[in-house]
Design an enzyme around this catalytic site. Structure first.
Site, PDB file in Angstrom:
ATOM      1  NE  ARG A  85      -4.288  -1.289   0.112  1.00  0.00           N
ATOM      2  CZ  ARG A  85      -4.495  -2.298  -0.750  1.00  0.00           C
ATOM      3  NH1 ARG A  85      -3.574  -2.596  -1.652  1.00  0.00           N
ATOM      4  NH2 ARG A  85      -5.618  -2.982  -0.714  1.00  0.00           N
ATOM      5  CD  GLU A 144      -2.822   3.393  -5.857  1.00  0.00           C
ATOM      6  OE1 GLU A 144      -2.086   2.838  -5.033  1.00  0.00           O
ATOM      7  OE2 GLU A 144      -3.724   2.814  -6.476  1.00  0.00           O
ATOM      8  CG  HIS A 184      -3.108  -0.693  -7.035  1.00  0.00           C
ATOM      9  ND1 HIS A 184      -3.541   0.013  -5.921  1.00  0.00           N
ATOM     10  CD2 HIS A 184      -3.064  -1.984  -6.642  1.00  0.00           C
ATOM     11  CE1 HIS A 184      -3.761  -0.817  -4.932  1.00  0.00           C
ATOM     12  NE2 HIS A 184      -3.489  -2.041  -5.348  1.00  0.00           N
TER      13      HIS A 184
HETATM   14  C1  DGY Z   1      -5.521  -5.924  -3.082  1.00  0.00           C
HETATM   15  O1  DGY Z   1      -5.969  -7.030  -3.354  1.00  0.00           O
HETATM   16  O2  DGY Z   1      -5.392  -5.528  -1.916  1.00  0.00           O
HETATM   17  C2  DGY Z   1      -5.196  -5.029  -4.222  1.00  0.00           C
HETATM   18  O3  DGY Z   1      -4.272  -4.080  -3.860  1.00  0.00           O
HETATM   19  C3  DGY Z   1      -6.447  -4.361  -4.744  1.00  0.00           C
HETATM   20  O4  DGY Z   1      -7.139  -3.811  -3.687  1.00  0.00           O
END
Ligand code: DGY
Length: 336
Positions: free
Chosen positions: A249, A278, A296
């Site tokens: 993250r 983001e 992402h």
């Molecule tokens: C996850 O699976 O956590 C990805 O980052 C998408 O949210």
């Protein structure tokens, strides 16, 4: 009892069909997908708070993405909700404590995206160290003049030290791939992870990883404790030849400090799939050549996205038919 579901994005197959067989389903953005969206393929903007409340009014189930914030205020505005099914393994977008207090089940999609995300971490590791993006740009712009022994030389990967921060499913899958590169693997985690020895991974503290690893890959969940886990002090402790990879993250890394670290050579490079705000980037990040930036894409494979869709739907179906959802985050909400 309500059997309406609101889904905040037109999910890949098979989740929507599974839900539609059983419930009345509203989907945000479906009309945009049908062709009216000029930005199609670049990500659809999240529903506003009003659109979320309007769409999910009187619904028993809400299927969300990482970009949908589910807080106490939203939950209060949606009193008929019984489950929030997050399409993603990370669920830091959801106030689980508030949901639990209100008796709302929260679920996520672990397992089905482990390999895809580990692959992408490795892709970023190799891309930033081997200067793939710079080379590709050179070819496209016609700047390449001919083979040159000093051109775009990167650091070695084979036989180096990999530090994995957070040794859950994805961290372990990243470590497993390091065998092929004959790497020494260090990991940091709150617990001694069973099976780590079989993966050839040694548990150490974060400071040891910062000091010794040539490559550091982040795989922690975002919590108040991991917010800015990697900030200026940590970046300054890394080797100047080291590379940082983040597929977890964005807020785990202090992005402004990372820009300074990359610009001033505290570290050699970085590969990022996630960002603090983001889809925005920290000022200066996009101007740097020693960072590879992706939108992402960790779980963006056909198989993973289908698995996430199926599991998100299975969680809703179970919750609303009296079964325990397969990947329930707050078991306190399930009547035993
Ligand atoms: C996850 O699976 O956590 C990805 O980052 C998408 O949210």
């Amino acid at each position: 009892m309500s059997s309406r579901i609101f889904v905040t994005y037109p999910l890949p197959s098979p989740g929507l069909d599974m839900l539609r067989e059983r419930f009345e389903v509203g989907v945000f953005g479906e009309d945009l997908e049908a062709g009216a969206d000029p930005d199609q393929g670049r990500g659809i903007a999240a529903p506003s708070r009003d659109q979320l409340i309007g769409g999910a009014a009187a619904c028993a189930g809400l299927v969300t993405l990482v970009r949908d914030r589910v807080d106490d205020e939203l939950l209060a505005a949606l009193p008929s909700l019984r489950i929030v099914s997050n399409y993603g393994v990370g669920y830091d977008n959801i106030d689980v404590e508030a949901a639990t207090r209100r008796g709302v089940m929260v679920t996520n999609t672990p397992g089905v995206l482990t390999n895809a995300t580990a692959d992408l971490a490795w892709l970023l590791l190799l891309a930033c160290t081997r200067r793939v993006v710079e080379g590709e740009r050179m070819m496209r712009t016609g700047a390449y003049l001919g083979w040159d022994p000093k051109m775009l030389v990167g650091a070695d990967v084979y036989g180096q030290t990999l530090g994995v921060v957070g040794f859950g499913r994805i961290g372990q899958a990243v470590a497993r791939r390091a065998h092929g590169f004959d790497m020494r693997v260090l990991y940091e985690d709150a617990i001694e992870v069973p099976g780590a020895a079989e993966l050839g991974a040694t548990r150490v503290d974060l400071d040891t990883i910062l000091a010794e690893a040539d490559y550091i890959s982040l795989h922690v969940a975002l919590t108040p404790e991991t917010h800015h886990l990697i900030g200026e002090p940590q970046l300054r402790r890394m080797k100047p030849t080291a590379h940082l990879v983040n597929t977890s993250r964005g807020p785990v890394v202090d992005e402004a400090a990372l820009v300074r670290a990359l610009r001033e050579g505290w570290i050699a490079g970085a590969g990022l799939d996630v960002f603090e705000r983001e889809p925005e980037l920290a000022a200066g990040l996009a101007d740097l050549d020693n960072v590879v930036l992706l939108p992402h894409l960790g779980s963006a494979t056909i198989g993973s996205r289908a698995g996430m869709s199926r599991l998100a739907a299975e969680n809703v179906i179970a919750a609303l038919t009296g079964e325990r959802p397969p990947t329930l985050v707050n078991p306190e909400t399930f009547p035993s």
